[in-house]
Design a protein around this motif. Structure first.
Motif, short mmCIF file in Angstrom:
data_model
loop_
_atom_site.label_atom_id
_atom_site.label_comp_id
_atom_site.label_asym_id
_atom_site.label_seq_id
_atom_site.Cartn_x
_atom_site.Cartn_y
_atom_site.Cartn_z
N ALA A 212 34.98 21.33 32.76
CA ALA A 212 36.07 20.86 31.90
C ALA A 212 35.60 19.71 31.01
O ALA A 212 35.95 19.65 29.82
N ILE A 213 34.82 18.79 31.57
CA ILE A 213 34.32 17.66 30.79
C ILE A 213 33.37 18.15 29.70
O ILE A 213 33.43 17.72 28.54
N ILE A 214 32.49 19.04 30.05
CA ILE A 214 31.50 19.55 29.09
C ILE A 214 32.20 20.34 27.98
O ILE A 214 31.87 20.19 26.80
N ARG A 215 33.18 21.16 28.34
CA ARG A 215 33.92 21.92 27.33
C ARG A 215 34.64 20.96 26.37
O ARG A 215 34.65 21.18 25.15
N GLU A 216 35.22 19.92 26.93
CA GLU A 216 35.89 18.91 26.11
C GLU A 216 34.89 18.27 25.14
O GLU A 216 35.20 18.04 23.97
N GLY A 217 33.69 17.98 25.65
CA GLY A 217 32.66 17.38 24.80
C GLY A 217 32.21 18.31 23.69
O GLY A 217 31.95 17.88 22.56
N ILE A 218 32.13 19.61 24.00
CA ILE A 218 31.75 20.59 22.99
C ILE A 218 32.80 20.64 21.88
O ILE A 218 32.48 20.62 20.68
N GLU A 219 34.06 20.69 22.29
CA GLU A 219 35.15 20.78 21.31
C GLU A 219 35.24 19.53 20.44
O GLU A 219 35.66 19.60 19.28
N ALA A 220 34.82 18.39 20.99
CA ALA A 220 34.86 17.14 20.23
C ALA A 220 33.58 16.88 19.46
O ALA A 220 33.45 15.84 18.79
N GLY A 221 32.62 17.79 19.56
CA GLY A 221 31.35 17.61 18.86
C GLY A 221 30.44 16.59 19.52
O GLY A 221 29.49 16.10 18.90
N GLN A 222 30.71 16.29 20.79
CA GLN A 222 29.91 15.29 21.52
C GLN A 222 28.78 15.94 22.31
O GLN A 222 27.83 15.27 22.69
N PHE A 223 28.91 17.23 22.61
CA PHE A 223 27.86 18.00 23.27
C PHE A 223 27.58 19.25 22.43
O PHE A 223 28.47 19.76 21.75
N ALA B 76 33.93 12.41 26.40
CA ALA B 76 33.32 13.27 27.42
C ALA B 76 32.00 12.72 27.96
O ALA B 76 31.79 12.72 29.18
N PRO B 77 31.07 12.24 27.10
CA PRO B 77 29.81 11.71 27.65
C PRO B 77 30.04 10.53 28.60
O PRO B 77 29.38 10.43 29.64
N GLU B 78 30.99 9.67 28.24
CA GLU B 78 31.29 8.52 29.11
C GLU B 78 31.90 8.98 30.43
O GLU B 78 31.58 8.46 31.50
N LYS B 79 32.77 9.98 30.36
CA LYS B 79 33.36 10.53 31.59
C LYS B 79 32.27 11.06 32.51
O LYS B 79 32.30 10.82 33.72
N LEU B 80 31.33 11.79 31.93
CA LEU B 80 30.27 12.39 32.74
C LEU B 80 29.43 11.31 33.41
O LEU B 80 29.10 11.41 34.60
N SER C 146 19.86 14.08 30.92
CA SER C 146 20.86 15.14 30.89
C SER C 146 21.74 15.06 29.65
O SER C 146 22.11 16.10 29.09
N LEU C 147 22.08 13.86 29.22
CA LEU C 147 22.89 13.72 28.01
C LEU C 147 22.14 14.25 26.80
O LEU C 147 22.73 14.90 25.91
N LYS C 148 20.84 14.00 26.76
CA LYS C 148 20.03 14.55 25.67
C LYS C 148 19.98 16.08 25.74
O LYS C 148 20.09 16.77 24.73
N ALA C 149 19.86 16.61 26.95
CA ALA C 149 19.82 18.05 27.13
C ALA C 149 21.14 18.71 26.72
O ALA C 149 21.15 19.85 26.24
N LEU C 150 22.23 17.99 26.90
CA LEU C 150 23.53 18.51 26.49
C LEU C 150 23.78 18.37 24.98
O LEU C 150 24.80 18.84 24.48
N GLY C 151 22.83 17.74 24.30
CA GLY C 151 22.93 17.62 22.85
C GLY C 151 23.79 16.46 22.38
O GLY C 151 24.31 16.49 21.27
N LYS C 152 23.94 15.43 23.22
CA LYS C 152 24.72 14.26 22.79
C LYS C 152 24.03 13.59 21.62
O LYS C 152 22.83 13.27 21.69
N PRO C 153 24.77 13.35 20.51
CA PRO C 153 24.17 12.66 19.36
C PRO C 153 23.75 11.25 19.73
O PRO C 153 24.38 10.59 20.57
N ASP C 154 22.67 10.77 19.14
CA ASP C 154 22.20 9.39 19.41
C ASP C 154 23.15 8.38 18.80
O ASP C 154 23.79 8.64 17.79
#
Length: 204
Positions: free
Chosen positions: A139-150, A86-90, A196-204
């Protein structure tokens, strides 16, 4: 004696032909300098015949605008449906939409002007396009949440925030303004993406 068989022009095919010619004229001369008579002449028919398929020049213009924004939405949709995280898609989506806007400004200025006019006048197709893009972001953000990426709670709200945060890089009028003032939009876009990726909570 056999009579010649009359064939009727398929309305869908005829509308497509009219739009093809209209789009070519819009790209070459601009929508303001293209008349229904110009389109009809290219097709070797009367303006009255064009009006059988489109009630007004405005209807033709709106259809051309729809084709333009749908092309952009299809680019975004294709990226969203890919198998990338998801982060890469965004990142890819935001970058692709920005590049598409800049390319249209530089290489297809008359089409850029048409989309700008549609946005200023708040055409229905623009409203629909914005909603479609928000749906893709969500849809991308929801996918990232479900995958633990956001790590955000409301994907719909996050989609609206992302859309707002990138307005300066996605809105045709603002893209034109930044380019005219010689701003490095690529560097600004990368910086905004990192934030924005940091704001979405993307792990480093």
């Amino acid at each position: 004696m056999n009579r010649p068989v009359r064939t009727r022009t398929d309305p869908v095919e005829m509308r497509a032909r009219i739009l093809d010619v209209a789009e070519a004229h819009f790209r070459r001369f601009g929508s303001q300098k293209t008349s229904v008579a110009d389109i009809a002449s290219e097709l070797r028919m009367s303006p009255a015949n064009v009006y059988r398929f489109f009630p007004s020049k405005g209807a033709i213009t709106a259809s051309i605008c729809a084709l333009a924004v749908n092309e952009l939405a299809e680019i975004a949709s294709t990226i969203a449906q890919s198998s990338a995280p998801a982060p890469e898609k965004l990142v890819r989506l935001l970058t692709a939409v920005h590049h598409h806007g800049k390319t249209t400004l530089v290489k297809e200025k008359r089409m850029h002007d048409l989309i700008v006019a549609a946005m200023r006048e708040n055409w229905a197709i623009i409203k629909a396009h914005i909603e479609r893009m928000l749906t893709i972001f969500e849809a991308i953000i929801r996918e990232g949440i479900e995958a633990g990426q956001f790590k955000v709670e409301d994907p719909a709200e996050a989609a609206r925030v992302v859309n707002t945060a990138f307005t300066a890089f996605l809105h045709p009028i603002l893209i034109e303004h930044r380019v005219q003032h010689g701003e490095d939009t690529e560097a600004g876009l990368r910086e905004q993406i990192r934030f924005s990726l940091k704001a979405l909570g993307k792990p480093d």
